[in-house]
Design a protein around this motif. Structure first.
Motif, PDB file in Angstrom:
ATOM      1  N   ASN B 268       0.855  -1.179   0.000  1.00 34.97           N
ATOM      2  CA  ASN B 268       0.000   0.000   0.000  1.00 34.97           C
ATOM      3  C   ASN B 268       0.893   1.231   0.000  1.00 34.97           C
ATOM      4  OD1 ASN B 268      -2.317  -1.485   0.140  1.00 34.97           O
ATOM      5  ND2 ASN B 268      -2.785  -0.990   2.271  1.00 34.97           N
ATOM      6  N   SER B 271      -1.347   6.239   2.834  1.00 36.80           N
ATOM      7  CA  SER B 271      -2.505   5.740   3.561  1.00 36.80           C
ATOM      8  C   SER B 271      -2.699   6.567   4.821  1.00 36.80           C
ATOM      9  CB  SER B 271      -2.320   4.258   3.900  1.00 36.80           C
ATOM     10  OG  SER B 271      -1.240   4.101   4.795  1.00 36.80           O
ATOM     11  N   GLY B 273      -6.689   5.540   3.404  1.00 36.54           N
ATOM     12  CA  GLY B 273      -7.540   6.054   2.363  1.00 36.54           C
ATOM     13  C   GLY B 273      -8.901   6.425   2.900  1.00 36.54           C
ATOM     14  N   ASN B 275     -13.060   6.231   3.442  1.00 34.14           N
ATOM     15  CA  ASN B 275     -14.058   5.175   3.658  1.00 34.14           C
ATOM     16  C   ASN B 275     -13.484   3.933   4.327  1.00 34.14           C
ATOM     17  OD1 ASN B 275     -15.880   6.857   2.253  1.00 34.14           O
ATOM     18  ND2 ASN B 275     -15.092   6.052   0.302  1.00 34.14           N
ATOM     19  N   ARG B 277     -10.579   2.605   4.159  1.00 29.87           N
ATOM     20  CA  ARG B 277      -9.593   1.814   3.428  1.00 29.87           C
ATOM     21  C   ARG B 277      -8.200   2.013   4.015  1.00 29.87           C
ATOM     22  NH1 ARG B 277     -10.305   2.526  -2.930  1.00 29.87           N
ATOM     23  NH2 ARG B 277      -8.070   2.405  -2.648  1.00 29.87           N
ATOM     24  N   ASP B 279      -5.493   1.532   2.024  1.00 32.52           N
ATOM     25  CA  ASP B 279      -4.731   2.131   0.937  1.00 32.52           C
ATOM     26  C   ASP B 279      -5.450   3.377   0.447  1.00 32.52           C
ATOM     27  OD1 ASP B 279      -2.834   2.552  -0.939  1.00 32.52           O
ATOM     28  OD2 ASP B 279      -3.263   0.772  -2.144  1.00 32.52           O
ATOM     29  N   ASN B 281      -5.422   4.686  -2.532  1.00 37.11           N
ATOM     30  CA  ASN B 281      -6.014   4.533  -3.863  1.00 37.11           C
ATOM     31  C   ASN B 281      -5.800   3.098  -4.315  1.00 37.11           C
ATOM     32  OD1 ASN B 281      -3.346   4.371  -4.625  1.00 37.11           O
ATOM     33  ND2 ASN B 281      -3.281   6.407  -5.560  1.00 37.11           N
ATOM     34  N   ASN B 282      -6.135   2.833  -5.542  1.00 40.70           N
ATOM     35  CA  ASN B 282      -6.037   1.451  -6.014  1.00 40.70           C
ATOM     36  C   ASN B 282      -4.664   1.112  -6.585  1.00 40.70           C
ATOM     37  OD1 ASN B 282      -8.648   0.718  -5.304  1.00 40.70           O
ATOM     38  ND2 ASN B 282      -9.504   1.602  -7.178  1.00 40.70           N
TER      39      ASN B 282
END
Lengths: 183, 471
Positions: B268, B271, B273, B275, B277, B279, B281-282
């Motif tokens: 990752n 970070s 991210g 919500n 997450r 990470d 981003n993707n």
């Protein structure tokens, strides 16, 4: 397992298993001796305190091994080696027999496992002749009742290997051979 | 894009300096794992010079997945619990592959006490002074580490830091499962998954150095700014990437012919991210490292048949390495302001870190250092419309050099100079000096005196007295 006679000799020695916690459980045996050799009655391999006892059992070809259960829990016996067998599961106090009747090339080693207790492990080593000894923790062994002659003496160990060595046995005299095992 | 005026640049520079001071006195997390001492019934000094710094044998033990070089059954004094007889390997896939549990719960505890004395120049010109702040304790770490049979090992660390208000901050700093030498030649391939200190930073990450202060010039530079980064940062959310001291991902590494160490990882990146997450981003970040060691003990503990020196901190050798880290911060907004003070967002679209590492051991002296060049492609965005306001290509560089000297087996001195040249030309170059004396009271108890100084501003300095113990 060996018979003794006044004309027989002994083979003694020491096994070193470097890196192992001790030098026990090495099987020292005469690779081939003039036979035939008839197996004796059933030999017991017990399941006691969640262990196979003895940890290593040597038998002649054709021997019946009686697998007993001295624990308070059920046990199972099977082997994944050679012709493989699954003797089933049985409760305390019950035993099952198995005949070790086949061996394409000596020694034939059968790991003994219990499906209920996967950590349990023992070994049955099937040999051509009765001239064999299993080492204690110090690594010492003594094979008695060996007829005079020249033999190849070999070692089997659960984790290590050793090269066979020639030994000449004279009547009433001890012959000595030592082994240092390797990976 | 708006061009900043001189007054704004001064403000940015001041903010950058303040940020650098904010991290000046943040302690590092260090590692000593007495669970291994118990398992092998051996002293800490088998693997450590002065904990947490590893000697060559300790480094080999670590890289081999917490196994001693040429380890044999008799070396392990706490016998593992078998989870399956070895013969079950022949039954797979019809049976579970046999494994092991450590013979005892493989836990270890590190505790650190600190008497903090610090002086900090504030942006308004005042000086904050701290005298004899007894941070007893400053933090405690619980480690669990060991092996799970032939090819599996693990490492985890939970850190508890007490706050002045009595609350406790808890962080899972490491939680890692390793697959060691599953195929190929021994030590050629190791795989790790989890949250970990990457081998990308092996040798100079805070876990393995003998100063209490981490090397912030390398790990805590903040590359975000309208004209590039201006200084250091700590505990930002999301956290921009300088060179990561900790990653969450998958790493592979291995040792080739005793002397070469290769590392590769996919992790990752920035970070956390949105919500929930982990990470940002993707996109995943990638890194790689290649080291070679001349002389001394090999990475896997090989000595080429030569007897190693009796002084187990000595390892006459030269280790050189190069490393690269590449990341993508697209769609991860860092809130910032332009030169007028108006809000804007900045995205670090592509960032690249390229560095070199060297370490020389000669008798009782170890000199090591690293150079890091950073390139960031920064996208400035209107925070309301998300309209692009411009692109900034920002280059930064950082380096440090540290010397450790063993006076006696129980006494080691360290001195370090480190510097960062931020990308923003208006920002001050960060220069810092650290001097540390480590004294082992016992093999697992040490006292430290550490002096840190901002070499740009004499009002910024600290003198900390520390006690660490591990059991």
């Amino acid at each position: 397992m060996a018979r003794t006679s006044p004309a027989a000799g002994t083979i003694t020695g020491t096994i070193k298993a470097p890196g192992q916690t001790n030098n026990a459980d090495a099987v020292v045996y005469v690779e081939h001796a003039a036979g035939p050799f008839a197996p004796s009655g059933p030999i017991v391999m017990d399941q006691r305190s969640m262990k196979f006892v003895p940890h290593v059992l040597t038998v002649l070809l054709g021997t019946t091994v009686k697998f007993t259960n001295s624990d308070t829990v059920s046990h199972n016996v099977f082997s994944p080696d050679n012709e493989k067998y699954q003797l089933g599961t049985w409760p305390p106090g019950v035993s099952k027999d198995h005949v070790f009747a086949k061996c394409a090339k000596f020694p034939c080693v059968y790991a003994q496992l219990c499906m209920i207790h996967p950590e349990m492990e023992g070994f049955v080593v099937v040999l051509q002749n009765p001239y064999v000894a299993t080492t204690d923790a110090t690594g010492q062994f003594k094979i008695e009742g060996v007829p005079p002659g020249t033999y190849q003496v070999a070692v089997w160990h659960p984790k290590m290997k050793g090269q066979p060595k020639p030994v000449t046995v004279e009547a009433g005299k001890p012959a000595t051979v030592d082994f240092t095992l390797g990976r | 894009m708006t061009v900043p005026g001189p007054s704004c640049l001064r403000r940015l520079a001041t903010l950058g300096l303040a940020a650098s001071l904010a991290v000046l006195f943040v302690p590092a997390s260090a590692t000593a794992v007495p669970a291994f001492a118990r398992k092998y019934q051996t002293s800490c000094q088998t693997c450590h010079v002065v904990f947490p710094k590893l000697n060559a044998f300790g480094e080999a033990f670590r890289l081999r997945g917490y196994r001693m070089p040429a380890e044999t059954e008799e070396m392990v004094k706490q016998k593992p619990v078998s989870l399956g007889a070895p013969a079950y390997k022949r039954l797979w896939p019809k049976a579970v592959w046999p494994g092991e549990l450590p013979g005892n719960l493989p836990l270890a505890v590190n505790v650190k006490f600190a008497n903090v004395n610090a002086s900090t120049l504030n942006p308004d010109g005042t000086v904050t002074s701290i005298r004899n702040d007894f941070q007893f304790p400053q933090e405690a770490n619980i480690f669990a580490a060991g092996t799970l049979g032939d090819h599996v090992s693990f490492f985890s660390e939970m850190t508890f830091a007490e706050n002045p208000d009595g609350s406790v901050a808890v962080e899972l700093e490491h939680a890692r499962l390793d697959i060691d030498s599953p195929f190929g030649r021994e030590d050629m391939f190791h795989f790790r998954i989890g949250k970990m200190a990457p081998n990308l930073a092996g040798g100079f990450q805070e876990m393995w150095i003998s100063t209490d202060a981490p090397i912030d010039s390398v790990f805590s530079y903040n590359p975000i700014g309208v004209n590039g980064g201006t200084g250091l940062v700590e505990d930002a959310t999301p956290a921009p990437v300088a060179l990561p001291a900790s990653v969450r991902g998958i790493e592979a590494y291995g040792i080739v012919k005793h002397r070469m160490l290769w590392v590769g990882g996919v992790v990752n990146g920035i970070s956390p991210g949105p919500n929930g997450r982990f990470d940002g981003n993707n996109a995943k970040d990638l890194y790689a490292r290649l080291d070679y060691k001349f002389g001394g003990m090999g990475f896997d503990g090989d000595t080429g048949g030569k007897a190693p020196p009796a002084e187990n901190w000595r390892d006459n050798s030269l280790r050189v390495g190069a490393f690269v880290y590449r990341g993508n911060g697209t769609n991860i907004n860092f809130a910032s302001t332009d030169v007028q003070g108006d809000p804007l967002n900045i995205q670090d679209l592509h960032f690249l870190r390229v560095g070199f590492y060297a370490s020389v051991y000669f008798q009782d002296l170890n000199v090591f250092g690293a150079y890091l060049h950073g390139t960031d492609q920064l996208q400035l965005l209107d925070p309301t419309s998300n309209e692009g306001l411009g692109l900034v290509q920002a280059d930064s560089r950082a380096w440090f050099v540290q010397a450790d000297y063993v006076f006696y087996p129980w006494l080691q001195g360290s001195g370090r100079y480190e510097t960062v040249t931020p990308a923003d030309p208006a920002a001050a170059i960060v220069k810092r000096g650290v001097a540390t004396l480590n004294a082992l009271i016992r093999a697992n108890v040490k006292a430290m005196v550490e002096y840190q100084r901002d070499l740009n501003e004499g009002q910024n300095h600290s003198l900390n007295l520390l006690v660490r113990f591990a059991f």
